[in-house]
Design a protein around this motif. Sequence first.
Motif, PDB file in Angstrom:
ATOM      1  N   SER A  41      34.380  38.828  64.918  1.00  0.00           N
ATOM      2  CA  SER A  41      34.144  40.271  65.025  1.00  0.00           C
ATOM      3  C   SER A  41      33.279  40.611  66.231  1.00  0.00           C
ATOM      4  O   SER A  41      33.568  41.569  66.962  1.00  0.00           O
ATOM      5  N   ARG A  42      32.229  39.822  66.452  1.00  0.00           N
ATOM      6  CA  ARG A  42      31.365  40.058  67.625  1.00  0.00           C
ATOM      7  C   ARG A  42      32.148  39.856  68.922  1.00  0.00           C
ATOM      8  O   ARG A  42      32.038  40.650  69.853  1.00  0.00           O
ATOM      9  N   ALA A  43      32.919  38.776  68.974  1.00  0.00           N
ATOM     10  CA  ALA A  43      33.702  38.494  70.182  1.00  0.00           C
ATOM     11  C   ALA A  43      34.736  39.583  70.426  1.00  0.00           C
ATOM     12  O   ALA A  43      34.915  40.030  71.562  1.00  0.00           O
ATOM     13  N   VAL A  44      35.407  40.017  69.364  1.00  0.00           N
ATOM     14  CA  VAL A  44      36.421  41.070  69.496  1.00  0.00           C
ATOM     15  C   VAL A  44      35.785  42.349  70.017  1.00  0.00           C
ATOM     16  O   VAL A  44      36.335  43.014  70.900  1.00  0.00           O
ATOM     17  N   LYS A  45      34.614  42.668  69.522  1.00  0.00           N
ATOM     18  CA  LYS A  45      33.908  43.876  69.981  1.00  0.00           C
ATOM     19  C   LYS A  45      33.610  43.786  71.476  1.00  0.00           C
ATOM     20  O   LYS A  45      33.869  44.729  72.229  1.00  0.00           O
ATOM     21  N   GLU A  46      33.107  42.645  71.930  1.00  0.00           N
ATOM     22  CA  GLU A  46      32.792  42.456  73.345  1.00  0.00           C
ATOM     23  C   GLU A  46      34.050  42.460  74.213  1.00  0.00           C
ATOM     24  O   GLU A  46      34.080  43.072  75.279  1.00  0.00           O
ATOM     25  N   LEU A  47      35.089  41.760  73.756  1.00  0.00           N
ATOM     26  CA  LEU A  47      36.323  41.673  74.537  1.00  0.00           C
ATOM     27  C   LEU A  47      37.070  43.006  74.576  1.00  0.00           C
ATOM     28  O   LEU A  47      37.735  43.311  75.564  1.00  0.00           O
ATOM     29  N   THR A  48      36.929  43.794  73.534  1.00  0.00           N
ATOM     30  CA  THR A  48      37.519  45.135  73.511  1.00  0.00           C
ATOM     31  C   THR A  48      36.766  46.040  74.493  1.00  0.00           C
ATOM     32  O   THR A  48      37.377  46.771  75.272  1.00  0.00           O
ATOM     33  N   LYS A  49      35.447  45.947  74.439  1.00  0.00           N
ATOM     34  CA  LYS A  49      34.607  46.736  75.341  1.00  0.00           C
ATOM     35  C   LYS A  49      34.910  46.399  76.804  1.00  0.00           C
ATOM     36  O   LYS A  49      34.927  47.284  77.661  1.00  0.00           O
ATOM     37  N   ALA A  50      35.187  45.121  77.080  1.00  0.00           N
ATOM     38  CA  ALA A  50      35.485  44.679  78.441  1.00  0.00           C
ATOM     39  C   ALA A  50      36.959  44.867  78.808  1.00  0.00           C
ATOM     40  O   ALA A  50      37.382  44.484  79.898  1.00  0.00           O
ATOM     41  N   LYS A  51      37.736  45.426  77.887  1.00  0.00           N
ATOM     42  CA  LYS A  51      39.151  45.760  78.105  1.00  0.00           C
ATOM     43  C   LYS A  51      40.070  44.538  78.276  1.00  0.00           C
ATOM     44  O   LYS A  51      41.049  44.578  79.020  1.00  0.00           O
ATOM     45  N   TYR A  52      39.748  43.472  77.554  1.00  0.00           N
ATOM     46  CA  TYR A  52      40.620  42.301  77.506  1.00  0.00           C
ATOM     47  C   TYR A  52      41.457  42.277  76.228  1.00  0.00           C
ATOM     48  O   TYR A  52      42.447  41.566  76.147  1.00  0.00           O
ATOM     49  N   LEU A  53      41.013  43.047  75.250  1.00  0.00           N
ATOM     50  CA  LEU A  53      41.604  42.997  73.926  1.00  0.00           C
ATOM     51  C   LEU A  53      41.638  44.401  73.337  1.00  0.00           C
ATOM     52  O   LEU A  53      40.812  45.243  73.685  1.00  0.00           O
ATOM     53  N   ARG A  54      42.606  44.620  72.437  1.00  0.00           N
ATOM     54  CA  ARG A  54      42.683  45.870  71.671  1.00  0.00           C
ATOM     55  C   ARG A  54      42.757  45.516  70.195  1.00  0.00           C
ATOM     56  O   ARG A  54      43.317  44.481  69.831  1.00  0.00           O
ATOM     57  N   LYS A  55      42.212  46.377  69.375  1.00  0.00           N
ATOM     58  CA  LYS A  55      42.309  46.229  67.925  1.00  0.00           C
ATOM     59  C   LYS A  55      42.756  47.580  67.385  1.00  0.00           C
ATOM     60  O   LYS A  55      42.083  48.589  67.574  1.00  0.00           O
ATOM     61  N   ASP A  56      43.924  47.586  66.716  1.00  0.00           N
ATOM     62  CA  ASP A  56      44.423  48.865  66.218  1.00  0.00           C
ATOM     63  C   ASP A  56      43.797  49.213  64.864  1.00  0.00           C
ATOM     64  O   ASP A  56      42.998  48.446  64.316  1.00  0.00           O
ATOM     65  N   SER A  57      44.145  50.360  64.346  1.00  0.00           N
ATOM     66  CA  SER A  57      43.534  50.865  63.110  1.00  0.00           C
ATOM     67  C   SER A  57      43.821  49.982  61.893  1.00  0.00           C
ATOM     68  O   SER A  57      43.086  50.012  60.918  1.00  0.00           O
ATOM     69  N   SER A  58      44.870  49.155  61.960  1.00  0.00           N
ATOM     70  CA  SER A  58      45.165  48.258  60.839  1.00  0.00           C
ATOM     71  C   SER A  58      44.600  46.854  61.058  1.00  0.00           C
ATOM     72  O   SER A  58      44.872  45.938  60.284  1.00  0.00           O
ATOM     73  N   GLY A  59      43.816  46.679  62.115  1.00  0.00           N
ATOM     74  CA  GLY A  59      43.161  45.399  62.361  1.00  0.00           C
ATOM     75  C   GLY A  59      43.968  44.395  63.162  1.00  0.00           C
ATOM     76  O   GLY A  59      43.563  43.243  63.300  1.00  0.00           O
ATOM     77  N   ILE A  60      45.087  44.828  63.713  1.00  0.00           N
ATOM     78  CA  ILE A  60      45.927  43.939  64.520  1.00  0.00           C
ATOM     79  C   ILE A  60      45.343  43.836  65.927  1.00  0.00           C
ATOM     80  O   ILE A  60      45.050  44.846  66.568  1.00  0.00           O
ATOM     81  N   LEU A  61      45.198  42.606  66.398  1.00  0.00           N
ATOM     82  CA  LEU A  61      44.670  42.352  67.737  1.00  0.00           C
ATOM     83  C   LEU A  61      45.810  42.185  68.733  1.00  0.00           C
ATOM     84  O   LEU A  61      46.841  41.595  68.412  1.00  0.00           O
ATOM     85  N   SER A  62      45.603  42.682  69.926  1.00  0.00           N
ATOM     86  CA  SER A  62      46.563  42.458  71.007  1.00  0.00           C
ATOM     87  C   SER A  62      45.803  42.342  72.317  1.00  0.00           C
ATOM     88  O   SER A  62      44.732  42.926  72.492  1.00  0.00           O
ATOM     89  N   LEU A  63      46.358  41.576  73.218  1.00  0.00           N
ATOM     90  CA  LEU A  63      45.756  41.388  74.536  1.00  0.00           C
ATOM     91  C   LEU A  63      46.161  42.524  75.461  1.00  0.00           C
ATOM     92  O   LEU A  63      47.301  42.980  75.426  1.00  0.00           O
TER      93      LEU A  63
END
Length: 126
Positions: A41-63
């Motif tokens: 969760s921490r990594a996803v938050k950082e990677l999303t903030k840095a625009k390497y990753l997206r997390k949609d409303s259902s929790g699906i991750l995508s690059l």
Amino acid sequence: MRLTSSMEDYLEAVYILFQKQGDVRCVDVAEYLEVTKPSVSRAVKELTKAKYLRKDSSGILSLTSSGEQVAAAVYERHCFFMERLIAAGVDSKTAEADACRMEHGISPEAFEKLRRSIERQGEEVK
């Protein structure tokens, strides 16, 4: 944001899991990397903030496109080193662990020159 080897591992995990199963969730990444869900969760938050990753409303991750570029490059280096270590007689478990460390420690320039050198020697590079 300068990506750490740990952050590259998270991107690579999403990349690999997406290729294997399609939809990727944090729990999948945690299981794959054998880390805790809060760490993911921490990594996803950082990677999303840095625009390497997206997390949609259902929790699906995508690059993102930049995340996919990084993940693909890391995965290419990983496969390259793992194949060569196994070919040299290293057992697959050790080769996997060593390739994971090597993939982060080599510069893009050095990796490209090494890859080309092996190709010139007539060995196929995947």
